[in-house]
Design a protein around this motif. Sequence first.
Motif, PDB file in Angstrom:
ATOM      1  N   SER A   1       0.755  -1.178   0.107  1.00 37.42           N
ATOM      2  CA  SER A   1      -0.012   0.012   0.222  1.00 37.42           C
ATOM      3  C   SER A   1       0.873   1.353  -0.030  1.00 37.42           C
ATOM      4  N   LEU A   2       0.485   2.069  -0.965  1.00 35.65           N
ATOM      5  CA  LEU A   2       1.435   3.337  -0.990  1.00 35.65           C
ATOM      6  C   LEU A   2       0.460   4.500  -0.660  1.00 35.65           C
ATOM      7  N   THR A   3       1.179   5.543  -0.262  1.00 35.54           N
ATOM      8  CA  THR A   3       0.300   6.823   0.142  1.00 35.54           C
ATOM      9  C   THR A   3       1.269   8.036  -0.388  1.00 35.54           C
ATOM     10  N   LEU A   4       0.730   9.067  -0.285  1.00 36.88           N
ATOM     11  CA  LEU A   4       1.296  10.429  -0.457  1.00 36.88           C
ATOM     12  C   LEU A   4       2.323  10.633   0.320  1.00 36.88           C
ATOM     13  N   GLU A   5       2.327   9.963   1.521  1.00 38.33           N
ATOM     14  CA  GLU A   5       3.241  10.085   2.543  1.00 38.33           C
ATOM     15  C   GLU A   5       4.685   9.539   2.069  1.00 38.33           C
ATOM     16  N   HIS A   6       4.639   8.547   1.220  1.00 39.29           N
ATOM     17  CA  HIS A   6       5.693   7.924   0.662  1.00 39.29           C
ATOM     18  C   HIS A   6       6.419   8.687  -0.351  1.00 39.29           C
ATOM     19  N   ASP A   7       7.609   9.333   0.231  1.00 46.24           N
ATOM     20  CA  ASP A   7       8.439  10.284  -0.861  1.00 46.24           C
ATOM     21  C   ASP A   7       9.146   9.291  -1.681  1.00 46.24           C
ATOM     22  N   GLU A   8       9.941   9.964  -2.700  1.00 41.80           N
ATOM     23  CA  GLU A   8      10.908   8.873  -3.602  1.00 41.80           C
ATOM     24  C   GLU A   8      12.000   8.317  -2.935  1.00 41.80           C
ATOM     25  N   THR A   9      12.267   8.850  -1.908  1.00 43.57           N
ATOM     26  CA  THR A   9      13.579   8.295  -0.913  1.00 43.57           C
ATOM     27  C   THR A   9      12.821   7.248  -0.227  1.00 43.57           C
ATOM     28  N   ALA A  10      11.754   7.282   0.342  1.00 46.46           N
ATOM     29  CA  ALA A  10      11.138   6.192   1.040  1.00 46.46           C
ATOM     30  C   ALA A  10      10.804   5.077  -0.016  1.00 46.46           C
ATOM     31  N   LEU A  11      10.510   5.227  -1.161  1.00 50.75           N
ATOM     32  CA  LEU A  11       9.936   4.272  -2.128  1.00 50.75           C
ATOM     33  C   LEU A  11      11.516   3.449  -2.652  1.00 50.75           C
ATOM     34  N   GLU A  12      12.458   4.497  -2.586  1.00 51.49           N
ATOM     35  CA  GLU A  12      13.758   3.865  -2.978  1.00 51.49           C
ATOM     36  C   GLU A  12      14.315   2.904  -1.772  1.00 51.49           C
TER      37      GLU A  12
ATOM     38  N   ALA B   1      12.307  -0.228  -1.719  1.00 51.64           N
ATOM     39  CA  ALA B   1      12.609  -1.215  -3.251  1.00 51.64           C
ATOM     40  C   ALA B   1      13.967  -1.926  -2.947  1.00 51.64           C
ATOM     41  N   ALA B   2      14.828  -1.259  -2.190  1.00 48.84           N
ATOM     42  CA  ALA B   2      16.155  -1.827  -1.892  1.00 48.84           C
ATOM     43  C   ALA B   2      15.919  -3.123  -0.785  1.00 48.84           C
ATOM     44  N   VAL B   3      14.987  -2.792   0.039  1.00 44.23           N
ATOM     45  CA  VAL B   3      14.750  -3.756   1.036  1.00 44.23           C
ATOM     46  C   VAL B   3      14.089  -4.941   0.410  1.00 44.23           C
ATOM     47  N   LEU B   4      13.187  -4.555  -0.384  1.00 47.15           N
ATOM     48  CA  LEU B   4      12.382  -5.753  -1.130  1.00 47.15           C
ATOM     49  C   LEU B   4      13.070  -6.521  -1.870  1.00 47.15           C
ATOM     50  N   GLY B   5      14.066  -6.044  -2.668  1.00 44.98           N
ATOM     51  CA  GLY B   5      15.130  -6.440  -3.666  1.00 44.98           C
ATOM     52  C   GLY B   5      16.050  -7.542  -2.599  1.00 44.98           C
ATOM     53  N   ARG B   6      16.511  -7.214  -1.424  1.00 46.33           N
ATOM     54  CA  ARG B   6      17.143  -8.078  -0.669  1.00 46.33           C
ATOM     55  C   ARG B   6      16.283  -8.795  -0.015  1.00 46.33           C
ATOM     56  N   ALA B   7      15.192  -8.811   0.225  1.00 48.98           N
ATOM     57  CA  ALA B   7      14.218  -9.761   0.815  1.00 48.98           C
ATOM     58  C   ALA B   7      13.952 -10.871  -0.151  1.00 48.98           C
ATOM     59  N   LEU B   8      13.859 -10.447  -1.468  1.00 46.94           N
ATOM     60  CA  LEU B   8      13.456 -11.519  -2.709  1.00 46.94           C
ATOM     61  C   LEU B   8      14.530 -12.263  -3.035  1.00 46.94           C
ATOM     62  N   SER B   9      15.780 -11.786  -2.367  1.00 44.16           N
ATOM     63  CA  SER B   9      17.209 -12.390  -2.999  1.00 44.16           C
ATOM     64  C   SER B   9      16.951 -14.072  -2.990  1.00 44.16           C
ATOM     65  N   GLY B  10      17.365 -14.780  -4.049  1.00 48.69           N
ATOM     66  CA  GLY B  10      17.150 -16.125  -4.045  1.00 48.69           C
ATOM     67  C   GLY B  10      15.655 -16.680  -4.448  1.00 48.69           C
ATOM     68  N   MET B  11      14.709 -15.855  -4.619  1.00 51.64           N
ATOM     69  CA  MET B  11      13.529 -16.220  -4.943  1.00 51.64           C
ATOM     70  C   MET B  11      13.441 -16.051  -6.482  1.00 51.64           C
TER      71      MET B  11
END
Length: 86
Positions: free
Chosen positions: A54-65, A68-78
């Motif tokens: 879930s995304l909101t206007l409170e999520h700025d570009e830095t927060a999304l980046e 995305a980095a945390v998600l990428g690490r969490a997906l590692s190996g999948m």
Amino acid sequence: IAVYPGSVGPIVPLVIGEPGRTMELAARLESRGYLVGAIRPPTVPRGTSRLRISLTLEHDETALEEFAAVLGRALSGMTCLLYTSD
């Protein structure tokens, strides 16, 4: 894992497939400070368990980046499959 094209709006579904993998990924994200819903059968059909991001206007570009980095690490190996509109 699938991201559907044309998914517009504040809810981004990330289809993982298996409920166990979905729960594992949601737990990995939560351990890093991100609460992402894990949607499983019977709410969705078997084989389409997903994360509900879930995304909101409170999520700025830095927060999304950062997410995305945390998600990428969490997906590692999948295995990931990105659907395209082609």
